[in-house]
Design an enzyme around this catalytic site. Structure first.
Site, PDB file in Angstrom:
ATOM      1  N   ASP A 103       0.841  -1.203   0.000  1.00  0.00           N
ATOM      2  CA  ASP A 103       0.000   0.000   0.000  1.00  0.00           C
ATOM      3  C   ASP A 103       0.878   1.256   0.000  1.00  0.00           C
ATOM      4  O   ASP A 103       2.051   1.206   0.380  1.00  0.00           O
ATOM      5  CB  ASP A 103      -0.880   0.020   1.254  1.00  0.00           C
ATOM      6  CG  ASP A 103      -1.844  -1.148   1.292  1.00  0.00           C
ATOM      7  OD1 ASP A 103      -2.185  -1.668   0.216  1.00  0.00           O
ATOM      8  OD2 ASP A 103      -2.240  -1.532   2.411  1.00  0.00           O
TER       9      ASP A 103
HETATM   10  N1  URA Z   1      -1.087  -5.999   3.891  1.00  0.00           N
HETATM   11  C1  URA Z   1      -1.620  -4.756   3.901  1.00  0.00           C
HETATM   12  O1  URA Z   1      -2.655  -4.517   4.497  1.00  0.00           O
HETATM   13  N2  URA Z   1      -0.964  -3.809   3.239  1.00  0.00           N
HETATM   14  C2  URA Z   1       0.198  -4.003   2.585  1.00  0.00           C
HETATM   15  O2  URA Z   1       0.747  -3.071   2.016  1.00  0.00           O
HETATM   16  C3  URA Z   1       0.733  -5.305   2.588  1.00  0.00           C
HETATM   17  C4  URA Z   1       0.066  -6.284   3.245  1.00  0.00           C
END
Ligand code: URA
Length: 235
Positions: A103
């Site tokens: 993310d």
């Molecule tokens: N899980 C998440 O919620 N976000 C990420 O970026 C990676 C794994």
């Protein structure tokens, strides 16, 4: 054999039209001779191709490890935000892509390659490649959650999550944990903690299979060693 302009594009020299202009200006040599024809066929494995006097080493596959900072998006291009690709060196292949997705606000280990087969293998839940995250959690993470995560939990998808290994580093109003999962569902770690009434406030991936960040600083990128590539391939 391949066209000279295609070779130059793939090696990250520039776009098709930029490459054409460089050729026209005599900035490219093949085996010591200036070549201006974009359509010339070259043997990418044996020809000595130089741009501005510097030899371009042909690499069919490239592997980079980035310690992703927060604030950039995991995509090859984006109209609004900086992407993870901006941290790569300039002279790189033009067909690289990130393996999986972190993310925008997540930090940490991200593999960037053009090896589609390897990427597929690393992302397939069936291959059971461990991805370990460090997270700061708003909420009390407790012993019972370890069993819950290990049994699989309902995060609103058709299937429960696969068994995950939760380690509690500290437990209180704010908790710190490490979580190892073998899948990569959308926002998976955040949704797993939401499912137990907690909120992830900081998330960083610290390892993926045999790959670890080591002393790679945030925003830094390095080429994988041959040994690391061999370990990934042998899985
Ligand atoms: N899980 C998440 O919620 N976000 C990420 O970026 C990676 C794994």
């Amino acid at each position: 054999m391949m066209r000279l302009d295609k070779f130059l594009c793939e090696m990250g020299v520039g776009t098709r039209s930029e490459v054409k202009a460089y050729l026209k200006k005599g900035m490219v040599t093949v085996d010591g001779e200036v070549v201006k024809k974009p359509e010339m066929k070259v043997d990418e494995n044996t020809a000595e191709i130089c741009f501005q006097g510097k030899k371009l080493e042909f690499e069919a596959v490239q592997y980079f490890l980035l310690n992703k900072p927060a604030g950039c998006v995991t995509a090859t291009r984006d109209r609004l935000s900086e992407t993870v690709m901006s941290f790569l060196p300039e002279n790189r292949r033009d067909d690289l892509f990130p393996v999986g997705r972190l993310d925008k606000d997540t930090e940490g280990l991200l593999l960037i390659t053009n090896d589609g087969q390897l990427a597929h293998k690393l992302l397939s839940p069936k291959k059971h490649v461990d991805k370990t995250y460090f997270a700061v959690i708003d909420g009390k993470v407790e012993q019972a959650h370890i069993e819950q995560f290990s049994a699989g939990i309902d995060i609103g998808d058709e299937d429960l999550t696969m068994p995950a290994k939760l380690e509690i580093l500290s437990s209180g109003d704010i908790s710190e944990i490490q979580l190892t999962i073998q899948e990569g569902r959308f926002h998976q770690v955040k949704r797993m903690f939401e499912a137990i009434g907690c909120k992830v406030t900081y998330l960083k991936r610290i390892s993926m299979g045999p790959l670890t960040l080591g002393d790679l600083q945030q925003g830094e990128v390095r080429v994988l060693s041959e040994n690391e590539v061999a370990q990934l391939r042998s899985r």
